[in-house]
Design an enzyme around this catalytic site. Structure first.
Site, PDB file in Angstrom:
ATOM      1  N   CYS A  77     -28.876  -7.952  24.842  1.00  0.00           N
ATOM      2  CA  CYS A  77     -30.298  -7.872  24.534  1.00  0.00           C
ATOM      3  C   CYS A  77     -30.736  -6.423  24.680  1.00  0.00           C
ATOM      4  O   CYS A  77     -30.423  -5.763  25.665  1.00  0.00           O
ATOM      5  CB  CYS A  77     -31.099  -8.767  25.461  1.00  0.00           C
ATOM      6  SG  CYS A  77     -30.913  -8.310  27.180  1.00  0.00           S
ATOM      7  N   HIS A 167     -27.518 -11.635  13.827  1.00  0.00           N
ATOM      8  CA  HIS A 167     -28.822 -11.354  13.219  1.00  0.00           C
ATOM      9  C   HIS A 167     -28.741 -11.537  11.707  1.00  0.00           C
ATOM     10  O   HIS A 167     -27.790 -11.077  11.074  1.00  0.00           O
ATOM     11  CB  HIS A 167     -29.241  -9.907  13.515  1.00  0.00           C
ATOM     12  CG  HIS A 167     -29.354  -9.612  14.970  1.00  0.00           C
ATOM     13  ND1 HIS A 167     -30.520  -9.798  15.682  1.00  0.00           N
ATOM     14  CD2 HIS A 167     -28.430  -9.163  15.853  1.00  0.00           C
ATOM     15  CE1 HIS A 167     -30.315  -9.476  16.957  1.00  0.00           C
ATOM     16  NE2 HIS A 167     -29.044  -9.080  17.085  1.00  0.00           N
ATOM     17  N   GLU A 216     -36.653 -15.241  17.229  1.00  0.00           N
ATOM     18  CA  GLU A 216     -35.431 -15.089  18.020  1.00  0.00           C
ATOM     19  C   GLU A 216     -34.713 -16.395  18.256  1.00  0.00           C
ATOM     20  O   GLU A 216     -35.334 -17.426  18.546  1.00  0.00           O
ATOM     21  CB  GLU A 216     -35.753 -14.464  19.371  1.00  0.00           C
ATOM     22  CG  GLU A 216     -35.850 -12.946  19.333  1.00  0.00           C
ATOM     23  CD  GLU A 216     -35.742 -12.356  20.717  1.00  0.00           C
ATOM     24  OE1 GLU A 216     -36.587 -11.517  21.054  1.00  0.00           O
ATOM     25  OE2 GLU A 216     -34.828 -12.785  21.470  1.00  0.00           O
ATOM     26  N   CYS A 225     -37.541  -7.308  19.286  1.00  0.00           N
ATOM     27  CA  CYS A 225     -36.134  -7.600  19.546  1.00  0.00           C
ATOM     28  C   CYS A 225     -35.342  -6.322  19.302  1.00  0.00           C
ATOM     29  O   CYS A 225     -35.298  -5.820  18.186  1.00  0.00           O
ATOM     30  CB  CYS A 225     -35.634  -8.710  18.630  1.00  0.00           C
ATOM     31  SG  CYS A 225     -33.918  -9.177  18.944  1.00  0.00           S
ATOM     32  N   GLY A 228     -32.172  -6.787  17.380  1.00  0.00           N
ATOM     33  CA  GLY A 228     -32.623  -7.086  16.023  1.00  0.00           C
ATOM     34  C   GLY A 228     -33.044  -5.837  15.266  1.00  0.00           C
ATOM     35  O   GLY A 228     -32.714  -5.672  14.082  1.00  0.00           O
TER      36      GLY A 228
HETATM   37  O1  ZDP Z   1     -29.294 -13.292  20.634  1.00  0.00           O
HETATM   38  C1  ZDP Z   1     -30.226 -13.916  21.125  1.00  0.00           C
HETATM   39  O2  ZDP Z   1     -30.149 -15.130  21.398  1.00  0.00           O
HETATM   40  C2  ZDP Z   1     -31.485 -13.168  21.471  1.00  0.00           C
HETATM   41  N1  ZDP Z   1     -32.595 -14.084  21.538  1.00  0.00           N
HETATM   42  C3  ZDP Z   1     -31.255 -12.486  22.759  1.00  0.00           C
HETATM   43  C4  ZDP Z   1     -32.388 -11.661  23.213  1.00  0.00           C
HETATM   44  C5  ZDP Z   1     -32.456 -10.438  22.396  1.00  0.00           C
HETATM   45  C6  ZDP Z   1     -33.558  -9.515  22.863  1.00  0.00           C
HETATM   46  N2  ZDP Z   1     -34.826  -9.963  22.385  1.00  0.00           N
HETATM   47  C7  ZDP Z   1     -33.331  -8.118  22.349  1.00  0.00           C
HETATM   48  O3  ZDP Z   1     -34.228  -7.310  22.566  1.00  0.00           O
HETATM   49  O4  ZDP Z   1     -32.270  -7.814  21.831  1.00  0.00           O
HETATM   50  C8  ZDP Z   1     -33.676  -9.451  24.321  1.00  0.00           C
END
Ligand code: ZDP
Length: 369
Positions: A77, A167, A216, A225, A228
């Site tokens: 993350c 993603h 997400e 994200c 992301g």
């Molecule tokens: O891959 C996933 O399941 C994401 N929801 C993880 C969390 C990603 C996050 N929002 C980011 O900033 O990369 C923390």
């Protein structure tokens, strides 16, 4: 009693738990059901996820585990690791220029403290092989998994990339015109993504300026994200829509993402802030299962695996007095409990909370609360 600190990065918010002196993760008791309860914005504390700061295993300085609000455990993350870096700096008093070797399920990630409350993270190289994302989409002409997929009765022309986590990226002409709830939810579980996926709609404002909306995996719509944003830059650059470096406007604010041509690594820069310190009510923790430190657990856990560092643990508040390896520390806790009224203990906890908050405010050049 579980102590945690809430942090946020561009409104992407996390409950941060300092478990750096813990032994076996499983002993900490963060079951998916308990994580869901803690992250619930009505019945719990409320957060997009929960982060554990843990002792390293393979030569790093710290290990990070993250859990989504639905209790699932993703590999990495971006906003979360900036929050972890801010937490480490807040706890250890680090200054700009300090970087950390963080172990994650996506490998070693390196955040570095910058001035002005920013953290710049070496996010590593993107994963563009379909099986590495993972996705069933075939490799396309742009050198990444691509295709047209159907969801919620609509057709989407998409690209995909992995940052340790999956993603899917959908370029659109107008972000205002997307149905984020309906399309995001349907694309998250699309069969082209066997591990589910994070979903990003992106509008190109200029070759170095993009705007995006996020749905997400395991959390739904969020304000930002980080992994992301990196995936969006990679997909848009490979599709010829933007340069290797761009500002990405998310609902929660901007991130700067650079894709280094020599190292193939992505660098993400953005803020991370503490929100509050708190203690979880036993009822909320107990809700669905037994507490992590039920009486007698110490007996079940072999001494060797629980290297509790009393000097640190006791200062920050003992988490497992019954499992403490040090008789001296146990005696200190017992003496403290025997000689203190409940009011004294509450005052003690409040003072240490206040001391940490004052330190944080002073570090930010404030005059104190
Ligand atoms: O891959 C996933 O399941 C994401 N929801 C993880 C969390 C990603 C996050 N929002 C980011 O900033 O990369 C923390």
């Amino acid at each position: 009693m579980l102590q945690f600190i809430k942090y946020q990065g561009l409104g992407n918010d996390f409950l941060m738990v300092d478990a750096r002196s813990s032994g076996d993760d499983a002993e900490l008791g963060f079951t998916p059901e308990r994580v869901r309860r803690l992250c619930d914005r009505r019945f719990g504390v409320g957060a997009d996820g929960l982060i554990l700061a843990l002792p390293p295993r393979v030569g790093g300085e710290c290990r990070m585990r993250i859990f989504n609000a639905d209790g699932s455990e993703p590999e990495m993350c971006g906003n979360g690791i900036r929050c972890l870096a801010r937490f480490l700096a807040d706890s250890d008093g680090d200054q700009p220029g300090r970087s950390w070797q963080i172990e994650t399920l996506a490998g070693r990630i390196v955040p570095e403290l910058q001035g002005g409350g920013l953290i710049r993270v070496d996010m590593g190289a993107p994963m563009l092989e379909p099986e590495a994302v993972p996705t069933a989409l075939p490799m396309g002409a742009a050198g990444l998994p691509q295709g047209v997929i159907e969801a919620a009765g609509e057709q989407f022309t998409v690209g995909a990339a992995g940052m340790g986590n999956p993603h899917v990226v959908i370029p659109v002409a107008d972000l205002e015109a997307i149905a984020l709830e309906a399309w995001g939810a349907a694309l998250e579980v699309h069969p082209a993504f066997p591990a589910r996926t994070n979903v990003h709609f992106v509008q190109v404002l200029s070759p170095d300026h993009l705007a995006m909306q996020v749905w997400e995996r395991g959390a739904g719509p969020t304000l930002a994200c980080g992994t992301g944003a990196c995936a969006v830059l990679v997909v848009c650059h490979r599709l010829g829509l933007c340069e290797r470096s761009a500002r990405l406007d998310l609902p929660g604010g901007p991130l700067l993402v650079e894709w280094n041509a020599d190292t193939d690594h992505l660098f993400m820069t953005g803020p991370a802030e503490a929100v509050f310190d708190a203690v979880v009510a036993p009822e909320l923790w107990d809700g669905g299962g037994e507490m992590p430190e039920p009486a007698g657990a110490a007996a079940a856990v072999p001494e060797a695996t629980v290297a509790v560092d009393c000097a640190t643990t006791c200062v920050n508040g003992c988490i497992r007095p019954e499992a403490c390896a040090s008789q001296e520390a146990q005696d200190r806790v017992a003496a403290l409990l025997a000689s203190s009224s409940l009011d004294d203990l509450v005052a003690l906890a409040t003072n240490s909370l206040e001391a940490r908050t004052r330190a944080r405010v002073t570090r930010h050049g404030g005059s104190g609360v």
